[in-house]
Scaffold this motif. Structure first.
Motif, PDB file in Angstrom:
ATOM      1  N   GLU A   1      -5.788  -7.440   1.100  1.00  0.00           N
ATOM      2  CA  GLU A   1      -4.982  -6.071   1.932  1.00  0.00           C
ATOM      3  C   GLU A   1      -5.385  -5.015   1.813  1.00  0.00           C
ATOM      4  OE1 GLU A   1      -0.299  -4.470   1.811  1.00  0.00           O
ATOM      5  OE2 GLU A   1      -0.533  -5.728   0.477  1.00  0.00           O
ATOM      6  N   TRP A   2      -6.316  -4.236   0.781  1.00  0.00           N
ATOM      7  CA  TRP A   2      -7.038  -3.243   0.448  1.00  0.00           C
ATOM      8  C   TRP A   2      -8.171  -2.757   1.209  1.00  0.00           C
ATOM      9  CZ3 TRP A   2      -6.338   1.687  -0.356  1.00  0.00           C
ATOM     10  CH2 TRP A   2      -7.711   2.968  -1.008  1.00  0.00           C
TER      11      TRP A   2
ATOM     12  N   ARG B   1      -3.301  -8.702  -2.538  1.00  0.00           N
ATOM     13  CA  ARG B   1      -3.933  -6.761  -2.939  1.00  0.00           C
ATOM     14  C   ARG B   1      -5.086  -6.272  -2.484  1.00  0.00           C
ATOM     15  NH1 ARG B   1       0.044  -4.117  -5.413  1.00  0.00           N
ATOM     16  NH2 ARG B   1       1.381  -4.717  -6.108  1.00  0.00           N
TER      17      ARG B   1
ATOM     18  N   PRO C   1       2.108   1.711   5.570  1.00  0.00           N
ATOM     19  CA  PRO C   1       1.473   0.406   4.907  1.00  0.00           C
ATOM     20  C   PRO C   1       1.251  -0.621   5.403  1.00  0.00           C
ATOM     21  CG  PRO C   1       3.995   0.622   4.616  1.00  0.00           C
ATOM     22  CD  PRO C   1       3.080   0.916   5.459  1.00  0.00           C
TER      23      PRO C   1
ATOM     24  N   LEU D   1       0.751  -1.336  -0.511  1.00  0.00           N
ATOM     25  CA  LEU D   1       0.027   0.411  -0.105  1.00  0.00           C
ATOM     26  C   LEU D   1       0.925   1.237   0.219  1.00  0.00           C
ATOM     27  CD1 LEU D   1      -2.418  -1.296   3.229  1.00  0.00           C
ATOM     28  CD2 LEU D   1      -2.455  -0.758   0.187  1.00  0.00           C
TER      29      LEU D   1
ATOM     30  N   SER E   1      -6.955  -2.804   5.095  1.00  0.00           N
ATOM     31  CA  SER E   1      -6.263  -1.062   6.165  1.00  0.00           C
ATOM     32  C   SER E   1      -7.260  -0.194   6.303  1.00  0.00           C
ATOM     33  CB  SER E   1      -5.942  -0.986   4.633  1.00  0.00           C
ATOM     34  OG  SER E   1      -6.300  -0.613   3.812  1.00  0.00           O
TER      35      SER E   1
END
Length: 541
Positions: free
Chosen positions: A384-385, A381, A97, A92, A388
Motif C-alpha cells: 500500500e505504501w 502495508r 488514504p 495510510l 501510494s
C-alpha cells in the motif's frame, strides 16, 4: 516588454489543466490551448493514487475529484483461476488514504469546468506551430480553428502536449529512451457477466504465464480491464476485438463462460510503449511537464499521477520566480527533481511483480510467493505504501538541506500527514504522557500547510517566545510568504514521524521538506532563505 499573457499552457490534458488551475489561483494571467476539438472522450488513464489526491487537494480540486470517483478498497488475486488471497487498503495517514478510480476523460471535464470558473477557458482546435524563447519572453505562433495564424508573447510557456510534444520538438530537446520489447497493453471498458462479486472500489487481479490482467469498476459503469501481455506480432496495430479481450480475461481467470458487453463510449485499445525522459525539462522560459517530459509503459498506472505531481511541483516555483520572490534556481530544481522521479518510477515499475510477463516456471514461483505473502499484514502495508507514492522524495534536490541529527524525517521527504494539535491548543502545557489539549482538537499536519506559502513547523513544547520571535523575524526577510506554525503531536507515534522535538522543519508549498535543522540553529533558516527566497521582490512584513 509587456506580454500578452503571463503563462501559456500548451495541452489541456489532466497535467495541463492542473497546471493552469494552480497558476490561476495565484492570479496569474493564463491561456491554455489544445489542438484537439474538445475534452477527450476516450477514458485512457483511470486511477489516481493517494499522493496525487493530496496534490489535487492542495490546489482546491481534491474533493471535486473524490465525489466523482470510486475509492479503491480491496482487490482479490487469482493465479490460473485459483485464488491467492485478498488485499485491503486504507491504512495510510492522509485525507486521501486510498487510490481513486475515475477515468481520464471525466477528470479532464471536471478540471476544465473548474478552470472556467476561475476565468480561463480552454482554447480548443488551436495548434502551436512554433516556440521561440527570448531573454524576457517567449514568442509562440499558433493556428486558430478558422485556419488563421497569430503570434502571442508570454512570460513563460509550459508544454504539457504529450509524448509527441510540439513544444519539445521545436526546442530541439531529445526524448531519450527506448521501446519496451515483447510487450503490449490491451484495454477495454466492459460489463462482465461472471460468478464474481461486483462492488464499487473492489477489483481483481488475474495472473497467468505472459499475462497480467487487472479489472476494477469505474464510476461510469462496468469495469476497466487492463491486460499486459506478450507481443507475438508487433506489426498488429489494429484495435483489439471484444472477443480477443474476452479470451484474454477468460484464459487468465479460468472463467470459461465469461461474457463481456461493451460500455459507452466504446473503449478498446491496443498500445505499445517506450520508456523515455526528455534530456532537459527547461529551456530558459519554456518548461515541459507530463508526457511531454516523460512517458513509459503504464505498468502500475503511475503515468498520469507523476505528471500531476510534476505540475504540483512546478506551479508554485513558477509563480515565485515570476513574482520575483525566488531565484531561478527553483526552476532548475524542478528539472532535477522531476527527471529523477521519472527515472525511479520507470525502474520501480520494471520490478512490479504483479505485472511482469513471466514464463510458466517463474509464474508458478510468483504464485507460490504471493499465496504466502498476501495474507501478511506487513506485506499489505508495504504494498500500500509503495503504490501510494508517499515514499517518493526529493532528498537529492538542491532545495533539500539536512542540517540536523539523522532522524526519521529527512529533507526532501513528503511531510507525513499525521494528527497534530495546532494554534492555541498546541501552546497549552502538555499532560504527562500525552499531548496538550483534547484529542478531538487535533488536525492533520497538511492542514497546517498552504500551497501559497512556505511553512515553518516547530514543536511548541520546545519553542519559547524568544525563539518564535527570531523565527518570525527570519521569515519576514524572505521575499516569498512564510508562516511559522507551532504544533504539538497528537500522540507519540505522530511525533516520531515529524522528526525530533527540537528540530525546526521548513516545508515547501508542495508539502515536501526543504530544511531540517536544530531549533537552536536559526541561522541556518536565515541561510536557506538567503539562498532561495530573496529573489528581486521586497521582503514581506
Amino acid at each position: 516588454m509587456g506580454q500578452d499573457v503571463d503563462v501559456l499552457v500548451v495541452g489541456a490534458g489532466p497535467v495541463g489543466l492542473t497546471m493552469a488551475i494552480a497558476l490561476r489561483r495565484a492570479d496569474l494571467r493564463v491561456r491554455i490551448v489544445d489542438r484537439a476539438p474538445g475534452t477527450n472522450r476516450e477514458p485512457r488513464a483511470d486511477v489516481l493514487f493517494p499522493r496525487a489526491g493530496e496534490a489535487l487537494a492542495a490546489l482546491g480540486v481534491g474533493e471535486l475529484i473524490r465525489t466523482n470517483a470510486f475509492e479503491m478498497r480491496s482487490a482479490r488475486f487469482f493465479s490460473d483461476g485459483r485464488p491467492l488471497g485478498r488485499c485491503t487498503v486504507g491504512r495510510l495517514a492522509s485525507r486521501y488514504p486510498t487510490a481513486m478510480t475515475i477515468e481520464q476523460n471525466e477528470i479532464e471535464r471536471l478540471l476544465a469546468e473548474e478552470l472556467a470558473g476561475l476565468g480561463t477557458r480552454v482554447e480548443w482546435r488551436t495548434t502551436v506551430m512554433d516556440v521561440r524563447p527570448d531573454t524576457d519572453h517567449v514568442s509562440v505562433s499558433t493556428r486558430s480553428p478558422d485556419g488563421g495564424t497569430q503570434t502571442l508573447t508570454a512570460s513563460w510557456v509550459v508544454g504539457c502536449d504529450g509524448p509527441r510534444s510540439t513544444v519539445r520538438e521545436r526546442l530541439g530537446i531529445a526524448y531519450e529512451g527506448r521501446p519496451r520489447r515483447n510487450m503490449q497493453v490491451v484495454q477495454g471498458n466492459v460489463v462482465p457477466t461472471w460468478p464474481l462479486t461486483d462492488e464499487p472500489g473492489h477489483g481483481y487481479f488475474f495472473l497467468a504465464p505472459y499475462r497480467s490482467i487487472i479489472a476494477f469498476p469505474t464510476p461510469s459503469g462496468g469495469y476497466r480491464v487492463f491486460c499486459v501481455r506478450d507481443d507475438p506480432d508487433p506489426t498488429d496495430g489494429a484495435a483489439p476485438t471484444l472477443e480477443e479481450l474476452r479470451g484474454l480475461v477468460a484464459g487468465a481467470s479460468g472463467i470459461a463462460d465469461l461474457k463481456l458487453t461493451l460500455t459507452e463510449p466504446v473503449w478498446l485499445s491496443r498500445a505499445r510503449f517506450a520508456d523515455r525522459i526528455a534530456a532537459s525539462l527547461r529551456r530558459g522560459r519554456v518548461l515541459l511537464a507530463g508526457d511531454a517530459a516523460h512517458s513509459w509503459a503504464p505498468i502500475g498506472g503511475h503515468g498520469m499521477n507523476v505528471g500531476i505531481l510534476g505540475a504540483h511541483n512546478l506551479a508554485w516555483k513558477l509563480i515565485a520566480v515570476h513574482r520575483g520572490e525566488a531565484s531561478e534556481a527553483l526552476l532548475d530544481s524542478y528539472d532535477a527533481e522531476q527527471r529523477r522521479l521519472a527515472r525511479h518510477v520507470i525502474r520501480d515499475m520494471r520490478m512490479n511483480v504483479l505485472e511482469m510477463l513471466l514464463p510458466r516456471w517463474a509464474h508458478r514461483l510468483r504464485a507460490g510467493v504471493l499465496r504466502v505473502s498476501i495474507p501478511s499484514e506487513k506485506f499489505q502495508r508495504r504494498s500500500e505504501w509503495m503504490m501510494s507514492d508517499f515514499g517518493r522524495h526529493h532528498r537529492r534536490s538542491p532545495l533539500s538541506w539536512q542540517r540536523s541529527r539523522r532522524g526519521r524525517l529527512r529533507a526532501g521527504d513528503r511531510l507525513p500527514d499525521v494528527r497534530v494539535l495546532a494554534g492555541a491548543t498546541a501552546l497549552t502545557p502538555a499532560r504527562p504522557g500525552g499531548a496538550g489539549g483534547p484529542r478531538d482538537a487535533s488536525v492533520r499536519a497538511h492542514e497546517l500547510l498552504g500551497y501559497d506559502r512556505w511553512s515553518v513547523l516547530v514543536n511548541a513544547a520546545h519553542a519559547d517566545a524568544a525563539t518564535l520571535a527570531q523565527l518570525r523575524d527570519a521569515c519576514a526577510r524572505a521575499a516569498a510568504p512564510m508562516l511559522v506554525v507551532p504544533y504539538s503531536p497528537a500522540g507519540r507515534a505522530d511525533g516520531r514521524l515529524l522528526g525530533r522535538p527540537d528540530d525546526v522543519v521548513v516545508v515547501r508549498p508542495d508539502g515536501h521538506v526543504g530544511l531540517v535543522a536544530r531549533l537552536d540553529r536559526i541561522d541556518l533558516v536565515r541561510d536557506y532563505i538567503a539562498t532561495f527566497l530573496r529573489g528581486s521582490a521586497r521582503p514581506r512584513s
